[in-house]
Scaffold this active site. Structure first.
Site, PDB file in Angstrom:
ATOM      1  N   TYR A 175       0.829  -1.211   0.000  1.00  0.00           N
ATOM      2  CA  TYR A 175       0.000   0.000   0.000  1.00  0.00           C
ATOM      3  C   TYR A 175       0.866   1.266   0.000  1.00  0.00           C
ATOM      4  CZ  TYR A 175      -3.691  -3.277   1.565  1.00  0.00           C
ATOM      5  OH  TYR A 175      -4.575  -4.327   1.690  1.00  0.00           O
TER       6      TYR A 175
ATOM      7  N   LYS B 267       5.866 -14.410   2.382  1.00  0.00           N
ATOM      8  CA  LYS B 267       5.485 -15.166   1.180  1.00  0.00           C
ATOM      9  C   LYS B 267       6.743 -15.275   0.332  1.00  0.00           C
ATOM     10  CE  LYS B 267       2.761 -17.358  -1.533  1.00  0.00           C
ATOM     11  NZ  LYS B 267       2.246 -18.700  -1.190  1.00  0.00           N
TER      12      LYS B 267
ATOM     13  N   ASP C 193      -0.350 -18.089   3.140  1.00  0.00           N
ATOM     14  CA  ASP C 193      -1.451 -19.001   2.810  1.00  0.00           C
ATOM     15  C   ASP C 193      -1.604 -20.080   3.885  1.00  0.00           C
ATOM     16  OD1 ASP C 193       1.053 -19.716   1.888  1.00  0.00           O
ATOM     17  OD2 ASP C 193       0.379 -20.608   0.015  1.00  0.00           O
TER      18      ASP C 193
ATOM     19  N   ASP D 277      -3.675  -6.985   6.671  1.00  0.00           N
ATOM     20  CA  ASP D 277      -5.026  -6.461   6.440  1.00  0.00           C
ATOM     21  C   ASP D 277      -6.001  -7.627   6.317  1.00  0.00           C
ATOM     22  OD1 ASP D 277      -7.190  -4.894   5.780  1.00  0.00           O
ATOM     23  OD2 ASP D 277      -6.414  -4.226   3.841  1.00  0.00           O
TER      24      ASP D 277
ATOM     25  N   ASP E 203      -8.831  -9.338   9.314  1.00  0.00           N
ATOM     26  CA  ASP E 203     -10.278  -9.516   9.130  1.00  0.00           C
ATOM     27  C   ASP E 203     -10.672 -10.954   9.455  1.00  0.00           C
ATOM     28  OD1 ASP E 203     -10.549  -6.877   8.295  1.00  0.00           O
ATOM     29  OD2 ASP E 203     -11.848  -7.384   6.609  1.00  0.00           O
TER      30      ASP E 203
END
Ligand code: NAI
Ligand code: MG
Length: 358
Positions: free
Chosen positions: A138, A189, A222, A246, A250
Site C-alpha cells: 500500500y 510469502k 497461505d 489487512d 479480518d
C-alpha cells in the site's frame, strides 16, 4: 490533573454512531476516575465534506492533528464515492504523514461471545496482529497507461525498505516480549516473492538476535490462514506486511466472533506525532441509521487509546466493563446474534463503569 487533547473524526456511516457512543463512555470514565480530563475536538471530515467541497479533509489536515495527544477515528466510505478516494483521501492521508507505521490489532474471544470455530473458547484465541502500516503493497506506487485501450496497463508496486522492515520487526518483537508467552510468528510469502519478502525474512532473523527471550517462527501467509483456523492456540503475536495483515486481521476478527468487536491502533511509536485509534470495521452502509451498530469495537479502541495516553488503570476499568457487558447475551447486537441496540450496549457499559470501584 492531566488534560488530553483528543481529535475525534467520526467520518461516515456507522462511524458517526459508534464514535458518539465511544465519547460518552470516555466522558463517564473521566468523571469516574477524576485524575484526567479529555478535551475533545470534533472534525467533520469525510464523504459528505468531499461531496460538498471536493476534499475529504483540508489540505493541512494531517498537520492540524499534530497538536493533539491522540486521534479517535470512526470509519470512512460512502456508497456513492469510490472507496480508493475515501481511503486515500482521509485514513491514509492521516496515517502516512503522521508516520503511524505500526497498526496493532488485538484479537481475543470476549466473554459471552461465540467463535465460529468449533470447540474454541475464551482463552484459546488471544492474539495481537502487528501490521506494517507505511509501505509494502500500500505504498501508493504505480500507475495506469493507455486507459480504455485493449493494451491498457496498470502497475501496483510493493515497496519494502530495510528501514521500514526493521522498525516494524523491532516493534513486533517488543510487543511479543511484553506478553506472557513471548511468542512471535513472522508471516511472509518468500517462496513466491523473491525480493521484498526475502528481505523481510532476513531482517526478521537479524532483529531476532536482539530478542533471545522471544521465541519466533515463520509462516507463509497461505498456510497461516490454515493455522489460524485449525490451531489458534499455537499463535500469540503475529507480524505481517500491510496487505497480508489487512487480510489476516479480518479473518482474526471473524474467528473471534464479529468484526463489530475488533479494535485497532495506528501507532507512531516514536511519539513524534499522535497515534490514531479506530474500530477495524468500515462505515457499514447496510446498517447505517438503524441504531444497531455494535459499539464494542470502538469501546475497546478507546481502551487502547487510554493505555497509549498513559492511563492504564482507566483502560483496564473500561476493558472489564466491556467484558461484563459482552458476557450478557441480552446485550448482544444483531451481528452477535442478539437484538440489543447501540444505545442499550452503550448505557450498559457506562453503568458498568460507574458501578465499579476498583
Ligand atoms: P464494513 O466493515 O463496513 O461492513 C462489513 C459487514 O460487517 C457489513 O455487513 C456490516 O453491517 C458489518 N459490520 C461492520 N461493522 C459493524 C458493527 N460495528 N456492528 C455490526 N455490524 C457491523 O465493510 P464494507 O461493507 O466492506 O465497507 C463499507 C465501507 O466502509 C466501504 O466504503 C469501505 O471502503 C469502508 N471501509 C472503511 C474502513 C475504515 O475506515 N477504516 C475499513 C473498512 C471498510
Ligand atoms: Mg481491512
Amino acid at each position: 490533573m492531566k488534560t488530553y487533547r483528543i481529535a475525534a473524526i467520526p467520518g461516515d456511516g456507522i462511524g458517526i454512531e459508534v464514535v458518539e457512543a465511544g465519547l460518552q463512555v470516555l466522558a463517564a470514565l473521566a468523571e469516574r476516575d477524576g485524575d484526567f480530563t479529555l478535551d475533545v475536538e470534533r472534525f467533520d471530515w469525510g464523504s459528505e465534506r468531499y461531496k460538498r467541497t471536493g476534499a475529504l479533509m483540508p489540505k493541512d489536515g494531517a498537520d492540524q492533528l499534530r497538536a493533539f495527544d491522540a486521534i479517535f477515528f470512526g470509519a470512512v466510505g460512502a456508497p456513492d464515492v469510490p472507496d480508493h478516494l475515501t481511503l486515500w483521501g482521509l485514513r491514509l492521508a492521516i496515517c502516512q504523514p503522521l508516520d503511524q507505521f505500526a497498526n496493532v490489532r488485538p484479537t481475543r474471544i470476549l466473554p459471552g461471545i461465540t467463535s465460529p470455530l468449533r470447540g474454541v473458547d475464551e482463552g484459546d484465541l488471544d492474539w495481537v496482529i502487528v501490521r506494517e502500516n507505511s509501505e509494502g503493497e500500500y505504498a501508493g506506487q504505480g500507475g495506469r497507461s493507455h486507459r480504455g485501450l485493449p493494451q491498457e496497463v496498470a502497475t501496483e508496486v510493493s515497496i519494502f525498505t530495510r528501514a521500514g522492515i526493521e522498525r516494524i520487526m523491532r516493534y513486533a518483537f517488543e510487543v511479543a516480549r511484553s506478553r506472557p508467552r513471548k511468542l512471535l510468528t513472522v508471516v511472509t510469502k518468500s517462496n513466491a516473492q523473491r525480493y521484498g519478502m526475502v528481505l523481510w525474512d532476513e531482517i526478521a532473523r537479524e532483529v531476532a538476535a536482539d530478542f533471545p527471550d522471544v521465541t519466533w517462527d515463520k509462516m507463509l501467509v497461505d498456510a497461516m490462514t490454515v493455522r489460524m483456523t485449525l490451531h489458534p492456540k499455537s499463535l500469540d503475536t503475529i507480524v505481517a506486511t500491510n496487505l497480508h495483515a489487512d487480510i489476516l486481521s479480518d479473518l482474526a476478527a471473524a474467528l473471534a466472533g464479529s468484526i463489530g468487536v475488533a479494535p485497532t491502533g495506528n501507532i507512531n511509536p516514536t511519539g513524534r506525532a499522535p497515534s490514531m485509534f479506530e474500530p477495524i470495521h468500515g462505515s457499514a452502509f447496510d446498517i447505517t441509521g438503524k441504531g444497531i451498530a455494535n459499539p464494542i469495537a470502538t469501546f475497546w479502541t478507546a481502551s487502547m487509546m487510554l493505555e497509549h495516553l498513559g492511563q492504564p488503570h482507566t483502560a483496564a476499568t473500561l476493558m472489564r466493563a466491556i467484558e461484563r457487558v459482552t458476557a450478557d447475551p441480552a446485550l448482544h447486537t444483531p451481528d452477535l446474534g442478539g437484538t440489543a441496540r447501540t444505545d442499550d450496549v452503550t448505557r450498559a457499559v457506562i453503568d458498568a463503569v460507574r458501578g465499579r470501584n476498583d
